[in-house]
Motif scaffolding. Structure first.
Motif, PDB file in Angstrom:
ATOM      1  N   PRO A  58       0.794  -1.229   0.000  1.00 28.94           N
ATOM      2  CA  PRO A  58       0.000   0.000   0.000  1.00 28.94           C
ATOM      3  C   PRO A  58       0.831   1.286   0.000  1.00 28.94           C
ATOM      4  CG  PRO A  58      -0.745  -1.488   1.739  1.00 28.94           C
ATOM      5  CD  PRO A  58       0.497  -2.083   1.148  1.00 28.94           C
ATOM      6  N   ARG A  59       2.085   1.205   0.415  1.00 30.27           N
ATOM      7  CA  ARG A  59       2.922   2.406   0.429  1.00 30.27           C
ATOM      8  C   ARG A  59       3.221   2.917  -0.978  1.00 30.27           C
ATOM      9  NH1 ARG A  59       8.053   0.372   3.391  1.00 30.27           N
ATOM     10  NH2 ARG A  59       7.537  -1.387   2.029  1.00 30.27           N
ATOM     11  N   PHE A  60       2.963   2.092  -1.990  1.00 30.80           N
ATOM     12  CA  PHE A  60       3.353   2.450  -3.348  1.00 30.80           C
ATOM     13  C   PHE A  60       2.180   2.613  -4.307  1.00 30.80           C
ATOM     14  CE2 PHE A  60       7.018   0.650  -1.320  1.00 30.80           C
ATOM     15  CZ  PHE A  60       8.021   1.518  -1.694  1.00 30.80           C
ATOM     16  N   THR A  61       0.959   2.445  -3.843  1.00 31.89           N
ATOM     17  CA  THR A  61      -0.168   2.526  -4.773  1.00 31.89           C
ATOM     18  C   THR A  61      -0.295   3.925  -5.378  1.00 31.89           C
ATOM     19  OG1 THR A  61      -1.686   2.890  -2.928  1.00 31.89           O
ATOM     20  CG2 THR A  61      -1.495   0.645  -3.743  1.00 31.89           C
ATOM     21  N   THR A  62      -0.205   4.948  -4.575  1.00 31.40           N
ATOM     22  CA  THR A  62      -0.315   6.319  -5.091  1.00 31.40           C
ATOM     23  C   THR A  62       0.892   6.659  -5.953  1.00 31.40           C
ATOM     24  OG1 THR A  62      -1.640   6.990  -3.200  1.00 31.40           O
ATOM     25  CG2 THR A  62      -0.589   8.752  -4.464  1.00 31.40           C
ATOM     26  N   ASN A  63       2.084   6.270  -5.512  1.00 33.20           N
ATOM     27  CA  ASN A  63       3.281   6.559  -6.301  1.00 33.20           C
ATOM     28  C   ASN A  63       3.250   5.860  -7.660  1.00 33.20           C
ATOM     29  OD1 ASN A  63       4.382   8.242  -4.360  1.00 33.20           O
ATOM     30  ND2 ASN A  63       5.557   6.610  -3.397  1.00 33.20           N
ATOM     31  N   ALA A  64       2.770   4.627  -7.694  1.00 36.40           N
ATOM     32  CA  ALA A  64       2.671   3.918  -8.981  1.00 36.40           C
ATOM     33  C   ALA A  64       1.654   4.615  -9.881  1.00 36.40           C
ATOM     34  CB  ALA A  64       2.295   2.459  -8.757  1.00 36.40           C
ATOM     35  N   TRP A  65       0.531   5.016  -9.316  1.00 38.09           N
ATOM     36  CA  TRP A  65      -0.468   5.737 -10.098  1.00 38.09           C
ATOM     37  C   TRP A  65       0.112   7.048 -10.613  1.00 38.09           C
ATOM     38  CZ3 TRP A  65      -3.024  10.423  -9.805  1.00 38.09           C
ATOM     39  CH2 TRP A  65      -4.125  10.559 -10.647  1.00 38.09           C
ATOM     40  N   ASN A  66       0.826   7.784  -9.755  1.00 36.95           N
ATOM     41  CA  ASN A  66       1.460   9.037 -10.179  1.00 36.95           C
ATOM     42  C   ASN A  66       2.452   8.803 -11.305  1.00 36.95           C
ATOM     43  OD1 ASN A  66       0.046  10.671  -8.370  1.00 36.95           O
ATOM     44  ND2 ASN A  66       1.632  10.538  -6.800  1.00 36.95           N
ATOM     45  N   TYR A  67       3.207   7.728 -11.200  1.00 31.87           N
ATOM     46  CA  TYR A  67       4.178   7.407 -12.245  1.00 31.87           C
ATOM     47  C   TYR A  67       3.478   7.175 -13.587  1.00 31.87           C
ATOM     48  CZ  TYR A  67       7.619   4.849 -14.961  1.00 31.87           C
ATOM     49  OH  TYR A  67       8.449   4.434 -15.976  1.00 31.87           O
ATOM     50  N   MET A  68       2.432   6.361 -13.567  1.00 33.34           N
ATOM     51  CA  MET A  68       1.740   6.027 -14.818  1.00 33.34           C
ATOM     52  C   MET A  68       0.990   7.241 -15.380  1.00 33.34           C
ATOM     53  SD  MET A  68       2.690   2.942 -15.430  1.00 33.34           S
ATOM     54  CE  MET A  68       1.572   2.153 -16.597  1.00 33.34           C
ATOM     55  N   THR A  69       0.315   7.988 -14.537  1.00 35.83           N
ATOM     56  CA  THR A  69      -0.413   9.151 -15.041  1.00 35.83           C
ATOM     57  C   THR A  69       0.547  10.267 -15.431  1.00 35.83           C
ATOM     58  OG1 THR A  69      -0.809  10.023 -12.822  1.00 35.83           O
ATOM     59  CG2 THR A  69      -2.517   8.621 -13.770  1.00 35.83           C
ATOM     60  N   GLY A  70       1.707  10.325 -14.782  1.00 37.10           N
ATOM     61  CA  GLY A  70       2.729  11.294 -15.159  1.00 37.10           C
ATOM     62  C   GLY A  70       3.246  11.068 -16.566  1.00 37.10           C
ATOM     63  N   ARG A  71       3.053   9.876 -17.054  1.00 32.71           N
ATOM     64  CA  ARG A  71       3.438   9.560 -18.431  1.00 32.71           C
ATOM     65  C   ARG A  71       2.285   9.803 -19.399  1.00 32.71           C
ATOM     66  NH1 ARG A  71       7.077   4.301 -18.758  1.00 32.71           N
ATOM     67  NH2 ARG A  71       7.397   5.248 -20.796  1.00 32.71           N
ATOM     68  N   GLY A  72       1.194  10.328 -18.873  1.00 34.00           N
ATOM     69  CA  GLY A  72       0.037  10.616 -19.717  1.00 34.00           C
ATOM     70  C   GLY A  72      -0.872   9.428 -19.937  1.00 34.00           C
ATOM     71  N   TRP A  73      -0.798   8.438 -19.071  1.00 37.75           N
ATOM     72  CA  TRP A  73      -1.538   7.188 -19.272  1.00 37.75           C
ATOM     73  C   TRP A  73      -2.717   7.020 -18.319  1.00 37.75           C
ATOM     74  CZ3 TRP A  73       3.396   3.683 -19.449  1.00 37.75           C
ATOM     75  CH2 TRP A  73       4.108   3.946 -20.634  1.00 37.75           C
ATOM     76  N   GLN A  74      -3.202   8.084 -17.711  1.00 41.09           N
ATOM     77  CA  GLN A  74      -4.357   7.955 -16.824  1.00 41.09           C
ATOM     78  C   GLN A  74      -5.508   7.321 -17.585  1.00 41.09           C
ATOM     79  OE1 GLN A  74      -5.595  11.547 -14.893  1.00 41.09           O
ATOM     80  NE2 GLN A  74      -7.380  10.591 -13.995  1.00 41.09           N
ATOM     81  N   ASN A  75      -6.112   6.293 -17.005  1.00 42.28           N
ATOM     82  CA  ASN A  75      -7.213   5.541 -17.618  1.00 42.28           C
ATOM     83  C   ASN A  75      -6.812   4.942 -18.960  1.00 42.28           C
ATOM     84  OD1 ASN A  75      -8.885   6.265 -15.456  1.00 42.28           O
ATOM     85  ND2 ASN A  75      -9.419   8.177 -16.476  1.00 42.28           N
ATOM     86  N   ASN A  76      -5.525   4.708 -19.150  1.00 40.87           N
ATOM     87  CA  ASN A  76      -5.046   4.185 -20.417  1.00 40.87           C
ATOM     88  C   ASN A  76      -4.018   3.067 -20.205  1.00 40.87           C
ATOM     89  OD1 ASN A  76      -4.995   4.052 -23.184  1.00 40.87           O
ATOM     90  ND2 ASN A  76      -3.606   5.770 -23.445  1.00 40.87           N
ATOM     91  N   TYR A  77      -4.142   2.363 -19.086  1.00 41.19           N
ATOM     92  CA  TYR A  77      -3.280   1.214 -18.831  1.00 41.19           C
ATOM     93  C   TYR A  77      -4.046   0.214 -17.977  1.00 41.19           C
ATOM     94  CZ  TYR A  77      -2.255   3.062 -14.117  1.00 41.19           C
ATOM     95  OH  TYR A  77      -2.344   3.509 -12.823  1.00 41.19           O
ATOM     96  N   SER A  78      -3.673  -1.048 -18.115  1.00 43.26           N
ATOM     97  CA  SER A  78      -4.232  -2.052 -17.225  1.00 43.26           C
ATOM     98  C   SER A  78      -3.191  -2.330 -16.148  1.00 43.26           C
ATOM     99  CB  SER A  78      -4.624  -3.329 -17.990  1.00 43.26           C
ATOM    100  OG  SER A  78      -3.491  -4.066 -18.375  1.00 43.26           O
ATOM    101  N   GLU A  79      -3.615  -3.023 -15.113  1.00 48.08           N
ATOM    102  CA  GLU A  79      -2.728  -3.214 -13.972  1.00 48.08           C
ATOM    103  C   GLU A  79      -2.945  -4.595 -13.381  1.00 48.08           C
ATOM    104  OE1 GLU A  79      -2.253   0.160 -11.183  1.00 48.08           O
ATOM    105  OE2 GLU A  79      -3.062  -1.239  -9.719  1.00 48.08           O
ATOM    106  N   PHE A  80      -1.860  -5.193 -12.949  1.00 47.42           N
ATOM    107  CA  PHE A  80      -1.924  -6.457 -12.240  1.00 47.42           C
ATOM    108  C   PHE A  80      -0.976  -6.323 -11.064  1.00 47.42           C
ATOM    109  CE2 PHE A  80      -1.182 -10.838 -11.181  1.00 47.42           C
ATOM    110  CZ  PHE A  80      -2.376 -11.461 -11.492  1.00 47.42           C
ATOM    111  N   ALA A  81      -1.424  -6.761  -9.907  1.00 46.74           N
ATOM    112  CA  ALA A  81      -0.583  -6.633  -8.715  1.00 46.74           C
ATOM    113  C   ALA A  81      -0.721  -7.861  -7.835  1.00 46.74           C
ATOM    114  CB  ALA A  81      -0.972  -5.384  -7.926  1.00 46.74           C
ATOM    115  N   PHE A  82       0.410  -8.362  -7.402  1.00 40.54           N
ATOM    116  CA  PHE A  82       0.457  -9.269  -6.267  1.00 40.54           C
ATOM    117  C   PHE A  82       1.785  -9.069  -5.564  1.00 40.54           C
ATOM    118  CE2 PHE A  82       2.927 -12.060  -8.800  1.00 40.54           C
ATOM    119  CZ  PHE A  82       2.208 -12.784  -9.733  1.00 40.54           C
ATOM    120  N   ALA A  83       1.951  -9.681  -4.408  1.00 39.96           N
ATOM    121  CA  ALA A  83       3.134  -9.437  -3.586  1.00 39.96           C
ATOM    122  C   ALA A  83       4.406  -9.596  -4.414  1.00 39.96           C
ATOM    123  CB  ALA A  83       3.156 -10.382  -2.393  1.00 39.96           C
ATOM    124  N   GLY A  84       5.232  -8.571  -4.362  1.00 41.65           N
ATOM    125  CA  GLY A  84       6.496  -8.585  -5.082  1.00 41.65           C
ATOM    126  C   GLY A  84       6.404  -8.102  -6.515  1.00 41.65           C
ATOM    127  N   GLY A  85       5.222  -8.012  -7.059  1.00 37.10           N
ATOM    128  CA  GLY A  85       5.083  -7.597  -8.456  1.00 37.10           C
ATOM    129  C   GLY A  85       5.882  -8.533  -9.355  1.00 37.10           C
TER     130      GLY A  85
END
Length: 182
Positions: A58-85
């Protein structure tokens, strides 16, 4: 006051007005949904920019979102997450999870026509400690070495299954900055 020729009461009229408002409101929502559907369909037809594979921390959910949207990809990427990525995709400690990710990647490619895969690990990862030992939490050079090796293996395995997809790799710091891995 009710007249004999007027079978409706004031309560009946209020209920009817409410029903009409409800119906018109619902109709408006339906029309708005239909108006935006072509845009959503057009987006799907063009494909999405990326699929992000990341950790559940959870410490990285906002940062990961910021990273992806900072690239102009808001609502334009899919995501998969589990422990360790990406670590969870390649480390033997998590072998039972591997197939789930590969099946998800395949359907993301089929449904969303993703243009690339982004593999993102992070510092101070408990799943990396499960996979590679507690030293990854206390020795930054070793942590970098192990996370980079896992990311490279992740890229190799993605390219074996989806050779047309470029794979971008990074290690996210606690502050959200990213160290790219070649």
């Amino acid at each position: 006051m009710r007249k004999e020729s007027d079978p409706m009461t004031d309560d009946d009229r209020s209920a009817l007005r409410l029903s009409r408002r409800t119906m018109l409101g619902s109709l408006g929502v339906g029309v708005a949904a239909m108006a935006t559907a072509p845009q959503a369909q057009a987006q799907l037809d063009e494909g999405y920019e990326a699929m992000l594979m990341k950790c559940i921390d959870p410490r990285f959910t906002t940062n990961a979102w910021n990273y992806m949207t900072g690239r102009g990809w808001q609502n334009n990427y899919s995501e998969f997450a589990f422990a360790g990525g990406p670590v969870g995709v390649v480390a033997s400690a998590f072998a039972g999870w591997h197939q789930t990710f590969w099946e998800n990647l395949a359907i993301s490619v089929d449904l969303h026509w993703v243009k690339r895969v982004v593999g993102m690990t992070h510092r101070d990862c408990g799943a990396a400690a499960v996979a590679y030992g507690d030293r990854v939490l206390t020795d930054r050079a070793y942590e970098t070495e192990m996370l980079s090796a896992a990311l490279r293996e992740f890229r190799t395995q993605v390219q074996q299954r989806e050779p047309e997809l470029p794979v971008e790799l990074g290690i996210m710091e606690i502050d959200g900055s990213v160290q790219y891995v070649n």
